[in-house]
Design a protein around this motif. Structure first.
Motif, PDB file in Angstrom:
ATOM      1  N   SER A  60       1.905  -4.113   0.436  1.00  0.00           N
ATOM      2  CA  SER A  60       0.619  -4.710   0.045  1.00  0.00           C
ATOM      3  C   SER A  60       0.179  -5.632   1.175  1.00  0.00           C
ATOM      4  O   SER A  60       0.920  -5.841   2.134  1.00  0.00           O
ATOM      5  CB  SER A  60       0.791  -5.581  -1.197  1.00  0.00           C
ATOM      6  OG  SER A  60       0.869  -4.830  -2.344  1.00  0.00           O
ATOM      7  N   LYS A 111      -5.104 -15.095  -1.328  1.00  0.00           N
ATOM      8  CA  LYS A 111      -4.606 -13.784  -0.892  1.00  0.00           C
ATOM      9  C   LYS A 111      -5.448 -13.271   0.269  1.00  0.00           C
ATOM     10  O   LYS A 111      -6.679 -13.429   0.258  1.00  0.00           O
ATOM     11  CB  LYS A 111      -4.797 -12.771  -2.025  1.00  0.00           C
ATOM     12  CG  LYS A 111      -3.764 -12.774  -3.102  1.00  0.00           C
ATOM     13  CD  LYS A 111      -4.200 -11.760  -4.161  1.00  0.00           C
ATOM     14  CE  LYS A 111      -3.012 -11.080  -4.765  1.00  0.00           C
ATOM     15  NZ  LYS A 111      -3.374  -9.917  -5.559  1.00  0.00           N
ATOM     16  N   PHE A 162      -2.931   0.718  -1.275  1.00  0.00           N
ATOM     17  CA  PHE A 162      -4.264   0.289  -1.729  1.00  0.00           C
ATOM     18  C   PHE A 162      -5.448   1.165  -1.320  1.00  0.00           C
ATOM     19  O   PHE A 162      -6.509   1.045  -1.881  1.00  0.00           O
ATOM     20  CB  PHE A 162      -4.493  -1.159  -1.278  1.00  0.00           C
ATOM     21  CG  PHE A 162      -5.660  -1.875  -1.903  1.00  0.00           C
ATOM     22  CD1 PHE A 162      -6.014  -1.669  -3.234  1.00  0.00           C
ATOM     23  CD2 PHE A 162      -6.415  -2.791  -1.171  1.00  0.00           C
ATOM     24  CE1 PHE A 162      -7.082  -2.347  -3.813  1.00  0.00           C
ATOM     25  CE2 PHE A 162      -7.477  -3.484  -1.734  1.00  0.00           C
ATOM     26  CZ  PHE A 162      -7.809  -3.261  -3.059  1.00  0.00           C
ATOM     27  N   ASP A 203       0.391  -0.364  -5.962  1.00  0.00           N
ATOM     28  CA  ASP A 203       1.333   0.276  -6.900  1.00  0.00           C
ATOM     29  C   ASP A 203       1.049   1.771  -6.994  1.00  0.00           C
ATOM     30  O   ASP A 203       1.962   2.578  -7.112  1.00  0.00           O
ATOM     31  CB  ASP A 203       1.133  -0.288  -8.316  1.00  0.00           C
ATOM     32  CG  ASP A 203       1.759  -1.650  -8.512  1.00  0.00           C
ATOM     33  OD1 ASP A 203       2.523  -2.084  -7.651  1.00  0.00           O
ATOM     34  OD2 ASP A 203       1.471  -2.266  -9.562  1.00  0.00           O
TER      35      ASP A 203
HETATM   36  N1  ASP Z   1      -4.070  -6.184  -1.913  1.00  0.00           N
HETATM   37  C1  ASP Z   1      -4.670  -5.544  -3.042  1.00  0.00           C
HETATM   38  C2  ASP Z   1      -5.028  -6.560  -4.096  1.00  0.00           C
HETATM   39  O1  ASP Z   1      -4.865  -7.753  -3.881  1.00  0.00           O
HETATM   40  C3  ASP Z   1      -3.846  -4.438  -3.583  1.00  0.00           C
HETATM   41  C4  ASP Z   1      -2.442  -4.806  -4.007  1.00  0.00           C
HETATM   42  O2  ASP Z   1      -1.938  -5.877  -3.678  1.00  0.00           O
HETATM   43  O3  ASP Z   1      -1.818  -4.020  -4.702  1.00  0.00           O
HETATM   44  O4  ASP Z   1      -5.517  -6.211  -5.127  1.00  0.00           O
END
Ligand code: ASP
Length: 443
Positions: free
Chosen positions: A38, A49, A170, A188
């Protein structure tokens, strides 16, 4: 020798220390041949994030504003990892190209996908593994849905060429050749698709918890971890609110018969939870597998004498909901009453119209909508074989002084759903947990 596909969530790759843990995990088992990262997640509760920073850059670019200030925060995150790990990749060249593309309007999906893309490049460099761009092997159709067949064909051929590879999560490629992302948390799904494409023996999903819990830890203190759960049970638990994996991450591995193992990057010695096709074979310590539920449902109750003899009555009630764009959750019914459980949100502002239209179409004796209902699913594959599960459940609720307003035992005998007042929700979950887990432990 088998193949394990290992997906690592954002917190597992949030900084250089986490990268080092991931490398130890991957290199400790030669079967771990494909890693799916990720984007860097939060390093603390106040952190942002990287995916969210990328979305912010895109928004600014769409408004015609400069993105440099936010982009520099992204660059700092990756530089921190690159420098601490002493990587050799030309990170600045990648960052500059991405910055330019976003500023020029490459769009939200492109921007968001770069979080995983860059993390994949860094991780591949750190491990000395091949980097395989997900846009070359994961495809969406004209309607924006995953093109499973094409993906399976192309991706499995592509990955045969690499013994050890990193495939960023993703995103994939749409029918026009542009980058397209899954919905949030979609790495996922990538992991599951990759596991299917290489015919993996195991799909490992590394995160920051040691598996799925038997109940929501915000309600039950220190709930036990589920050791084995079937894909069907997990579906019931997730549907009722347990958040474990992205919903769409179940299908690819489930049809391929590949088990998923939820593991903790920060506690790799713990076995985590295995989600299997045939977990029926695994003995469970408890009669139930887990408890999940949530608040804010409403029951539409329709009464009419001799309803059971009237052809098409149920269809007309459901037609009203369909006309209003409301999908229903459950339908426990009596001889002269029919109840349809819907989410409160879905009927907000439509209640009067629904009642009116049911009167029009079905000429019932009475129609009522009761709000403030919480549903709780007690799920367990062992229920089919054990006696007294429901007796124990209702006894627990009675002892806790909770009034049960609705009961529904799915024909799968995989779960018992009870409806209680929103206000009783937490106490009911705790009472069920106590009866099936805490008391069992005392014997
Ligand atoms: N980086 C993406 C999100 O924050 C996808 C993931 O982390 O699974 O949604």
């Amino acid at each position: 020798m088998g193949i394990k596909v290992s997906k690592f969530g954002g917190s597992s790759l949030a900084d250089a220390t986490q990268f080092a843990k991931v490398r130890d995990i991957l290199l400790s088992d030669a079967d771990r041949r494909i890693a799916v990262p990720s984007a860097p997640g939060k390093r603390s509760s106040v952190d942002i994030k990287v995916t969210d920073l990328f979305y912010s850059c895109n928004r600014l670019a769409c408004e015609g504003k400069g993105i440099d200030e936010v982009f520099s925060k992204i660059a700092d995150r990756y530089h921190g990892i690159e420098q601490e790990l002493g990587l050799t990749v030309d990170l600045d060249a990648h960052l500059e190209e991405i910055r330019k593309n976003i500023q020029l309007g490459a769009g939200a999906d492109y921007a968001a996908s770069r979080g995983e893309y860059l993390n994949g490049i860094l991780l591949a460099d750190y491990l000395g593994w091949d980097f395989v761009d997900a846009a070359k092997g994961i495809f969406f159709d004209e309607e924006g849905k995953l093109d499973s067949e094409k993906t399976q064909q192309v991706l499995s051929a592509l990955l045969k060429e690499h013994r050890y590879a990193v495939v960023p999560g993703f995103y994939g490629c749409d029918s026009h050749g542009n980058v397209k992302t899954f919905s949030r948390g979609g790495s996922d799904i990538t992991g599951a698709i990759v596991a299917r494409a290489v015919g993996a023996d195991l799909y490992e999903n590394w995160t920051d918890v040691s598996g799925c819990l038997m109940a929501d830890p915000r309600i039950v203190r220190n709930p036990e971890t589920i050791r084995y759960v079937t894909y069907r049970e997990l579906r019931e638990l997730s549907y009722m609110g347990a958040s474990v994996l992205h919903e769409d991450a179940i299908f690819p591995v489930r049809i391929a018969g590949i088990p998923t193992n939820i593991r903790n990057t920060n506690a790799p010695e713990e076995p985590g939870t295995i989600i299997g096709y045939e977990a029926e074979d695994y003995e469970s310590k408890y009669a139930i597998t887990g408890i999940a539920g949530h608040k804010d449902f409403a029951i539409v109750t329709v009464e009419k004498a001799m309803m059971n003899a009237e052809l098409g009555f149920g269809r007309r009630v459901l037609q009203v909901l369909e006309e209003e764009g409301v999908s229903f959750e459950h339908m426990p019914s009596g001889i002269d009453t029919m109840c349809v459980v819907v989410s409160e949100d879905a009927i907000e502002g439509k209640k009067d119209r629904i009642v009116h239209r049911i009167h029009e179409l079905c000429a019932p004796d009475a129609v009522e909508i009761h709000s403030g209902l919480a549903l709780i699913a007690t799920v367990g594959r062992g229920m089919v074989r054990s006696k007294g599960i429901s007796a124990k459940l209702f006894d627990a609720l009675m002892r806790a002084g909770i009034n049960v307003r609705l009961i529904d035992q799915g024909s799968s005998e995989l779960n018992i759903i009870v409806g209680v007042d929103n206000l009783d929700f937490e106490n009911a979950v705790r009472a069920i947990y106590r009866a099936f887990v805490v008391k069992e432990n005392r014997w």
